[in-house]
Write a protein that holds these residues in place. Structure first.
Motif, PDB file in Angstrom:
ATOM      1  N   LEU A 280      31.624  52.505  58.015  1.00  0.00           N
ATOM      2  CA  LEU A 280      31.781  51.792  56.749  1.00  0.00           C
ATOM      3  C   LEU A 280      31.133  52.567  55.599  1.00  0.00           C
ATOM      4  O   LEU A 280      31.656  52.587  54.485  1.00  0.00           O
ATOM      5  N   GLN A 281      30.012  53.210  55.859  1.00  0.00           N
ATOM      6  CA  GLN A 281      29.345  54.006  54.830  1.00  0.00           C
ATOM      7  C   GLN A 281      30.248  55.143  54.362  1.00  0.00           C
ATOM      8  O   GLN A 281      30.401  55.382  53.152  1.00  0.00           O
ATOM      9  N   ILE A 282      30.825  55.826  55.304  1.00  0.00           N
ATOM     10  CA  ILE A 282      31.710  56.954  54.959  1.00  0.00           C
ATOM     11  C   ILE A 282      32.945  56.459  54.213  1.00  0.00           C
ATOM     12  O   ILE A 282      33.410  57.082  53.244  1.00  0.00           O
ATOM     13  N   LEU A 283      33.499  55.308  54.634  1.00  0.00           N
ATOM     14  CA  LEU A 283      34.680  54.755  53.971  1.00  0.00           C
ATOM     15  C   LEU A 283      34.378  54.347  52.533  1.00  0.00           C
ATOM     16  O   LEU A 283      35.220  54.513  51.635  1.00  0.00           O
ATOM     17  N   GLN A 284      33.192  53.770  52.320  1.00  0.00           N
ATOM     18  CA  GLN A 284      32.805  53.401  50.961  1.00  0.00           C
ATOM     19  C   GLN A 284      32.703  54.645  50.072  1.00  0.00           C
ATOM     20  O   GLN A 284      33.086  54.625  48.900  1.00  0.00           O
ATOM     21  N   GLU A 285      32.170  55.735  50.668  1.00  0.00           N
ATOM     22  CA  GLU A 285      32.104  57.001  49.925  1.00  0.00           C
ATOM     23  C   GLU A 285      33.508  57.501  49.575  1.00  0.00           C
ATOM     24  O   GLU A 285      33.755  57.982  48.455  1.00  0.00           O
ATOM     25  N   ALA A 286      34.428  57.390  50.546  1.00  0.00           N
ATOM     26  CA  ALA A 286      35.817  57.826  50.318  1.00  0.00           C
ATOM     27  C   ALA A 286      36.478  56.990  49.230  1.00  0.00           C
ATOM     28  O   ALA A 286      37.161  57.516  48.331  1.00  0.00           O
ATOM     29  N   LYS A 287      36.236  55.653  49.284  1.00  0.00           N
ATOM     30  CA  LYS A 287      36.840  54.758  48.274  1.00  0.00           C
ATOM     31  C   LYS A 287      36.262  55.047  46.890  1.00  0.00           C
ATOM     32  O   LYS A 287      36.997  55.061  45.885  1.00  0.00           O
ATOM     33  N   TYR A 288      34.980  55.297  46.825  1.00  0.00           N
ATOM     34  CA  TYR A 288      34.345  55.585  45.536  1.00  0.00           C
ATOM     35  C   TYR A 288      34.936  56.879  44.928  1.00  0.00           C
ATOM     36  O   TYR A 288      35.228  56.935  43.736  1.00  0.00           O
ATOM     37  N   VAL A 312      34.608  41.190  58.497  1.00  0.00           N
ATOM     38  CA  VAL A 312      34.055  40.128  57.651  1.00  0.00           C
ATOM     39  C   VAL A 312      34.749  40.139  56.284  1.00  0.00           C
ATOM     40  O   VAL A 312      35.130  39.090  55.749  1.00  0.00           O
ATOM     41  N   ASN A 313      34.888  41.320  55.708  1.00  0.00           N
ATOM     42  CA  ASN A 313      35.476  41.446  54.357  1.00  0.00           C
ATOM     43  C   ASN A 313      36.935  41.920  54.396  1.00  0.00           C
ATOM     44  O   ASN A 313      37.461  42.374  53.380  1.00  0.00           O
ATOM     45  N   SER A 314      37.536  41.767  55.530  1.00  0.00           N
ATOM     46  CA  SER A 314      38.895  42.284  55.714  1.00  0.00           C
ATOM     47  C   SER A 314      39.876  41.669  54.728  1.00  0.00           C
ATOM     48  O   SER A 314      40.725  42.361  54.163  1.00  0.00           O
ATOM     49  N   ALA A 315      39.759  40.341  54.499  1.00  0.00           N
ATOM     50  CA  ALA A 315      40.706  39.649  53.611  1.00  0.00           C
ATOM     51  C   ALA A 315      40.615  40.192  52.186  1.00  0.00           C
ATOM     52  O   ALA A 315      41.636  40.390  51.509  1.00  0.00           O
TER      53      ALA A 315
END
Length: 616
Positions: A280-288, A312-315
């Motif tokens: 999730l950390q890496i994905l947040q970096e990618a999204k940013y 949890v935050n999928s929706a």
């Protein structure tokens, strides 16, 4: 260098073409340096001047540079518009190689917004006009057709186009193109879920000699594809180490989309390894990073991965995904429509411009034709008046020649009459008087021979007989010929001029020259030349003496007429009809006229070719 400095330099350059060349170089330099403001300023000036000077090739180059500028900024509709303008200008200049490249750039812009059908049509258009020897651009065309087919999920066709592209890459020995095409092969196989074939193509690509030195970015892409494909096949051993190496290469190049791709692959690895936090950390970096470069494509990829891993935050992630996807679809649809509108409106604008240009052209042509018509009408009237004048002169000349011929005929008849009269007198003397004297002499011979007086009478009669015989023979001799007629005409002309003027005219001709060998036409023109010269001398020369002389030299007859008058300016443009007439006559005879004039007098020398006895 700011715009004021550029203006200062350009103002010091007087020649527009040099200004244009400098602006073009500055524009390209600023584009490569990524200096947007200076590029836009110099590019605008270059387009403006090239349009004013009608340098369409340089104007097209400026549109090409501007299209590339917008491509780098990912403003695809503006890029497409400028590529299309450049294409139109290159076509007008018959620069098919450049026009084909512009179509390819347009097709790639269309592919980026998923206008696959439009991209395919534009690419095929480019293939029709690209020169067969422009192999690199033909490679780009087949490569784009393969990408379009892959986007349409027509994988077999995509592989066929990649095969054609690979053949061209090998034929031109383009190592980078070979590696790039093999990587694209692998990407198609990966889309087909044929991972083994995909891995085979990636590994072929990475083995291209010196690939890392040739293109480190492409090397990093292929290396990442190999590690991720192996990971998908279950080989997790050296994935993270290889992926990190590829990520470091991409980071050093500031290859932002490549960095996002590496992070997405690493997130899948950590998710598979059940390290959800790290994933999730890496994905947040990618999204940013995707947000920072405003890449909807990579935002969607990041959101999709986050929705899969963060239950949890999928929706929320899916909601954002759907919103961005819908927005992206609308944007792509709008751009696709804009592409079609750009071509239509640009063509319509050019048609209107062309129509206006044609109207201006025809107005100009009409004005020119009208002006030319008026000029021709004026010229025709002037020429017609000159023609009438020349015709009158010609008729007068013909009349004069008829008169001269009549004079010659009259002179000939007079000579014939004289000749007949001489023959008659000769005959009378010979047949009448001479016979009677002879008879008398014979009668006297029978008288007393002793008479001395009788001898004297007989001797005297004999002398009279001899004298009459000589006179008879002289009268019967033909002392008149055609030459005599011509000389008589000249003599008569000179006598007439002597009677009506104070000028003393003298005439001399070479007695050895036989005027019988020249044609009547030459005699007529010689007579007219003498007549014209004498008339001019009387009217203009103020001379006291004028001499006329005929002499010959081999095959030429010379007529020289010299006066001791005041002379005239031989360089004067308007020399009068008389001189023109003389030049016309002498040219007609194939001869030359030499004119000399000074304060001491004027001399005309006419040289006329004639045949001598040897040539006859």
């Amino acid at each position: 260098m700011d715009s004021a400095e550029i203006d200062s330099i350009l103002n010091n350059i007087k020649q527009d073409s040099l200004q244009l060349q400098l602006l073009q170089k500055l524009s390209l330099n600023y584009l490569l340096e990524d200096d947007s403001s200076k590029f836009r300023f110099s590019n605008y000036r270059a387009k403006l001047i090239s349009r004013q000077l009608d340098f369409r090739k340089i104007e097209a180059d400026s549109y090409w540079d501007l299209g590339y500028f917008f491509t780098k900024k990912n403003i695809l509709d503006s890029a497409y518009l400028n590529y299309y303008k450049a294409y139109k200008l290159y076509r007008l200049e018959e620069e098919n190689a450049y026009a084909g490249r512009m179509l390819l750039n347009m097709a790639i812009s269309q592919e980026k917004v998923k206008d696959y059908l439009g991209s395919e049509i534009t690419t095929v258009e480019s293939l029709k006009i690209l020169p067969p020897d422009d192999r690199k651009q033909i490679y780009r065309a087949y490569n784009n057709l393969a990408v379009v087919a892959n986007g349409l999920e027509n994988y077999d066709q995509a592989l066929e186009y990649h095969e054609k592209a690979l053949e061209i890459a090998y034929s031109i020995k383009g190592k980078k193109l070979i590696a790039q095409t093999l990587n694209n092969y692998g990407f198609v196989y990966q889309a087909m879920d044929s991972l083994e074939n995909a891995l085979t193509q990636y590994e072929k690509a990475i083995k291209v000699e010196n690939l890392k030195e040739i293109d480190v970015q492409l090397f990093a892409i292929i290396l990442d594809n190999i590690s991720y494909t192996k990971f998908q096949l279950g080989n997790h051993g050296d994935f993270f180490e290889t992926s990190e190496y590829s990520l470091r290469l991409r980071d050093s190049l500031n290859h932002e989309t490549g960095i996002i791709t590496s992070k997405l692959h690493q997130a899948s690895f950590f998710s598979k390894s059940r390290d959800t936090v790290k994933a999730l950390q890496i994905l947040q970096e990618a999204k940013y990073l995707a947000d920072s470069i405003n890449s909807a494509k990579y935002k969607l990829k990041s959101l999709k991965k986050l929705a899969e891993i963060d239950r949890v935050n999928s929706a929320n992630y899916l909601k954002d995904f759907i919103q961005i996807n819908d927005s992206l679809l609308k944007e792509e649809r709008a751009i696709r429509n804009k592409f079609a509108r750009i071509r239509f409106e640009t063509d319509q604008y050019r048609e209107k411009t062309q129509l206006l240009s044609q109207q201006k052209f025809w107005i100009s042509i009409t004005a020119v034709i009208t002006t030319c018509g008026l000029v021709l009408l004026y010229y025709y009237r002037e020429q017609y008046n000159k023609f009438r004048e020349l015709r009158m002169q010609k008729e007068q000349q013909e009349s004069n020649e008829k008169i001269y011929n009549l004079l010659l005929n009259q002179q000939t008849k007079l000579e014939e009459g004289r000749q007949e009269e001489r023959k008659r007198i000769s005959g009378d003397l010979h047949d009448g008087i001479l016979g009677r004297l002879f008879g008398t002499r014979m009668g006297l011979g029978f008288l007393n021979p002793d008479s001395k007086k009788l001898d004297n009478y007989l001797l005297e009669l004999q002398n009279i007989e001899k004298e009459i015989r000589n006179i008879s023979h002289n009268l019967s001799t033909d002392i008149s010929d055609s030459s005599e007629s011509f000389h008589n005409l000249i003599d008569q002309l000179i006598r007439e001029k002597n009677e009506i003027s104070n000028i003393s005219f003298t005439y001399h001709f070479e007695e050895s020259f036989d005027f019988d060998q020249i044609s009547n036409d030459i005699k007529i023109n010689l007579y007219r030349l003498v007549q014209e010269c004498l008339q001019n001398a009387i009217k203009h020369s103020n001379a006291l003496r004028v001499s006329i002389k005929f002499h010959s030299d081999q095959n030429f007859l010379y007529l020289s007429i010299k006066d001791d008058g005041q002379g005239f300016d031989v360089n004067k443009k308007n020399k009068g009809i008389g001189l023109s007439s003389m030049k016309f006559r002498i040219n007609k005879l194939g001869g030359d006229m030499n004119l000399k004039s000074s304060k001491l007098g004027t001399t005309f020398i006419f040289k006329i070719p004639v045949l001598n006895d040897e040539t006859i």
